[in-house]
Design an enzyme around this catalytic site. Sequence first.
Site, PDB file in Angstrom:
ATOM      1  N   TYR A   2      45.115  37.618  46.040  1.00 26.41           N
ATOM      2  CA  TYR A   2      45.843  38.710  45.406  1.00 26.41           C
ATOM      3  C   TYR A   2      45.286  40.020  45.936  1.00 26.41           C
ATOM      4  O   TYR A   2      44.065  40.194  46.024  1.00 26.41           O
ATOM      5  CB  TYR A   2      45.681  38.650  43.887  1.00 26.41           C
ATOM      6  CG  TYR A   2      46.312  39.799  43.127  1.00 26.41           C
ATOM      7  CD1 TYR A   2      45.516  40.765  42.512  1.00 26.41           C
ATOM      8  CD2 TYR A   2      47.700  39.926  43.017  1.00 26.41           C
ATOM      9  CE1 TYR A   2      46.089  41.818  41.804  1.00 26.41           C
ATOM     10  CE2 TYR A   2      48.277  40.978  42.317  1.00 26.41           C
ATOM     11  CZ  TYR A   2      47.458  41.926  41.705  1.00 26.41           C
ATOM     12  OH  TYR A   2      48.027  42.964  41.013  1.00 26.41           O
ATOM     13  N   LYS A   9      37.299  49.046  42.304  1.00 25.29           N
ATOM     14  CA  LYS A   9      36.395  48.487  41.282  1.00 25.29           C
ATOM     15  C   LYS A   9      35.008  49.136  41.290  1.00 25.29           C
ATOM     16  O   LYS A   9      34.842  50.260  40.800  1.00 25.29           O
ATOM     17  CB  LYS A   9      36.331  46.963  41.430  1.00 25.29           C
ATOM     18  CG  LYS A   9      37.697  46.294  41.179  1.00 25.29           C
ATOM     19  CD  LYS A   9      37.619  44.791  41.256  1.00 25.29           C
ATOM     20  CE  LYS A   9      39.005  44.165  41.310  1.00 25.29           C
ATOM     21  NZ  LYS A   9      39.604  43.954  39.993  1.00 25.29           N
ATOM     22  N   ASP A  56      40.141  42.882  52.449  1.00 25.27           N
ATOM     23  CA  ASP A  56      40.364  43.443  51.117  1.00 25.27           C
ATOM     24  C   ASP A  56      39.100  43.198  50.295  1.00 25.27           C
ATOM     25  O   ASP A  56      38.899  42.108  49.743  1.00 25.27           O
ATOM     26  CB  ASP A  56      41.583  42.789  50.466  1.00 25.27           C
ATOM     27  CG  ASP A  56      41.798  43.314  49.063  1.00 25.27           C
ATOM     28  OD1 ASP A  56      42.752  42.857  48.389  1.00 25.27           O
ATOM     29  OD2 ASP A  56      41.015  44.176  48.611  1.00 25.27           O
TER      30      ASP A  56
HETATM   31  P1  KE4 Z   1      44.034  47.211  41.245  1.00 21.51           P
HETATM   32  O1  KE4 Z   1      45.351  47.806  41.656  1.00 21.51           O
HETATM   33  O2  KE4 Z   1      44.180  46.280  40.050  1.00 21.51           O
HETATM   34  O3  KE4 Z   1      42.929  48.270  41.038  1.00 21.51           O
HETATM   35  O4  KE4 Z   1      43.481  46.317  42.463  1.00 21.51           O
HETATM   36  C1  KE4 Z   1      44.294  45.296  42.979  1.00 21.51           C
HETATM   37  C2  KE4 Z   1      43.420  44.278  43.679  1.00 21.51           C
HETATM   38  C3  KE4 Z   1      43.349  44.298  45.055  1.00 21.51           C
HETATM   39  N1  KE4 Z   1      42.576  43.415  45.733  1.00 21.51           N
HETATM   40  C4  KE4 Z   1      41.828  42.494  45.076  1.00 21.51           C
HETATM   41  C5  KE4 Z   1      40.986  41.536  45.862  1.00 21.51           C
HETATM   42  C6  KE4 Z   1      41.854  42.442  43.658  1.00 21.51           C
HETATM   43  O5  KE4 Z   1      41.107  41.514  43.010  1.00 21.51           O
HETATM   44  C7  KE4 Z   1      42.656  43.350  42.937  1.00 21.51           C
HETATM   45  C8  KE4 Z   1      42.754  43.327  41.422  1.00 21.51           C
HETATM   46  N2  KE4 Z   1      42.038  42.289  40.756  1.00 21.51           N
HETATM   47  C9  KE4 Z   1      42.568  41.866  39.479  1.00 21.51           C
HETATM   48  C10 KE4 Z   1      41.674  40.719  38.986  1.00 21.51           C
HETATM   49  N3  KE4 Z   1      42.150  39.471  39.399  1.00 21.51           N
HETATM   50  C11 KE4 Z   1      42.638  42.999  38.500  1.00 21.51           C
HETATM   51  C12 KE4 Z   1      42.903  42.582  37.069  1.00 21.51           C
HETATM   52  C13 KE4 Z   1      44.318  42.870  36.642  1.00 21.51           C
HETATM   53  O6  KE4 Z   1      45.252  42.687  37.451  1.00 21.51           O
HETATM   54  O7  KE4 Z   1      44.473  43.282  35.479  1.00 21.51           O
END
Ligand code: KE4
Length: 426
Positions: free
Chosen positions: A143, A266, A238
Amino acid sequence: MDSRNQQLFERAQRHIPGGVNSPVRAFRSVGGVPRFFVEGSGSRVTDADGQSYLDYVGSWGPLILGHAHPEVVRAVQEAAAKGLSFGAPTEREVEMADLLCDLLPSLDMVRLVSSGTEATMSAIRLARGYTGRDVLIKFEGCYHGHSDSLLVKAGSGMLTFGNPSSGGVPADLAQHTLVLDYNNIGQLENAFAEHGARIAAVIVEPVVGNMNLIAPQQAFLNAMREQCTKHGAVLIFDEVMTGFRVGPKCAQDYYGIAPDLTTLGKVIGGGMPVGAFGGRREIMEQIAPLGPVYQAGTLSGNPVAVAAGLATLKLVQAPGFYETLTLRTRQLTEGMVAAAAKHGVAFSAQSVGGMFGLYFRASCPQTYAEVLECDKEAFNRFFHAMLDAGHYFAPSAFEAGFVSAAHSEADIAGTIAAADAVFRAW
Ligand code: KE4
């Protein structure tokens, strides 16, 4: 009488879709009522019913120092007192850019944004603009945020182009995304043999944290680097989740691979909204206002958010920080594996730096197909038993977990003891 969490959840569902501002928070995968948190301190969070939990989610990774670290809170307060946002450059953003480029040798330049999604969306547009190509390779189960080109599932049959995995994503956009299997070198090489001249980029989680934790085979990452170099495709690591989570110089240093672009989030925001994308100068100079690839953001580089990120990044560079974090995380997974073995429960676990995976399967999965073999119902049963005992894990069998520097040896031992009690009663 309904609990306060239940009351809040019912009220939330009136005006917020699913009652949450991000789907995984709704507990739909594990069932039950999501906890509404009112306070966090160190390794613990407290919910609306006053129940305290040891927190192994840490806001999905950012809280590597634990909740409300005094130096991070102070940095935010001092920055906020001087103005929340200017929509103009500030010295703090320059400090952040200099620090990231100093810590990551693959970064010549970096652009700050407000989320991981923005970072990966921008990096993909940049790679397509730089190469003049359209095809993007991603891996099933990984993801990278919710931009359209990434909400794509594997087409039927081998090496066929993607179909939308979400409503609202045009099929003629999804078809530019090729979805392959993580840790499958042959498939990756075949894809390049067949489509190499059309491939703009490969985007990968160097350690997967979004189909539970899957560790890469070194040969898989090596092959990816070789193929991208050979065919002129951009390799995007990523590192939104792995960045400063698996080690002081991210997964790229941990596995010895220099990507062309890196996305971050993060931890670099320390709990505030900060994302970033950066990499080789010749690529980054294609971004507006220097080049033809447009990207922008009202709150990009926000001084209050960047203050939290800078304070966090300085603290994680302390001598021994990652050695201790890695040790604590390994103690957790090894202790839980030993407890499950003692009670005959089919369970495995592993960790990379400060992130971990728990699996109701005899051995740790290495592929998406093996993740699907895990016993999801067993995980859900474990999740709720641990939640009731005051240990908060990710509310999904397909997420990684996180330990913070605030988790003490006693915290870890307490969680292992709670898991032992759960497995004993299994
Ligand atoms: P955000 O847009 O949520 O800040 O980041 C997206 C993203 C991009 N790349 C990786 C490897 C990620 O894990 C994420 C977001 N991680 C999720 C957890 N599985 C965020 C939690 C959520 O979607 O509420």
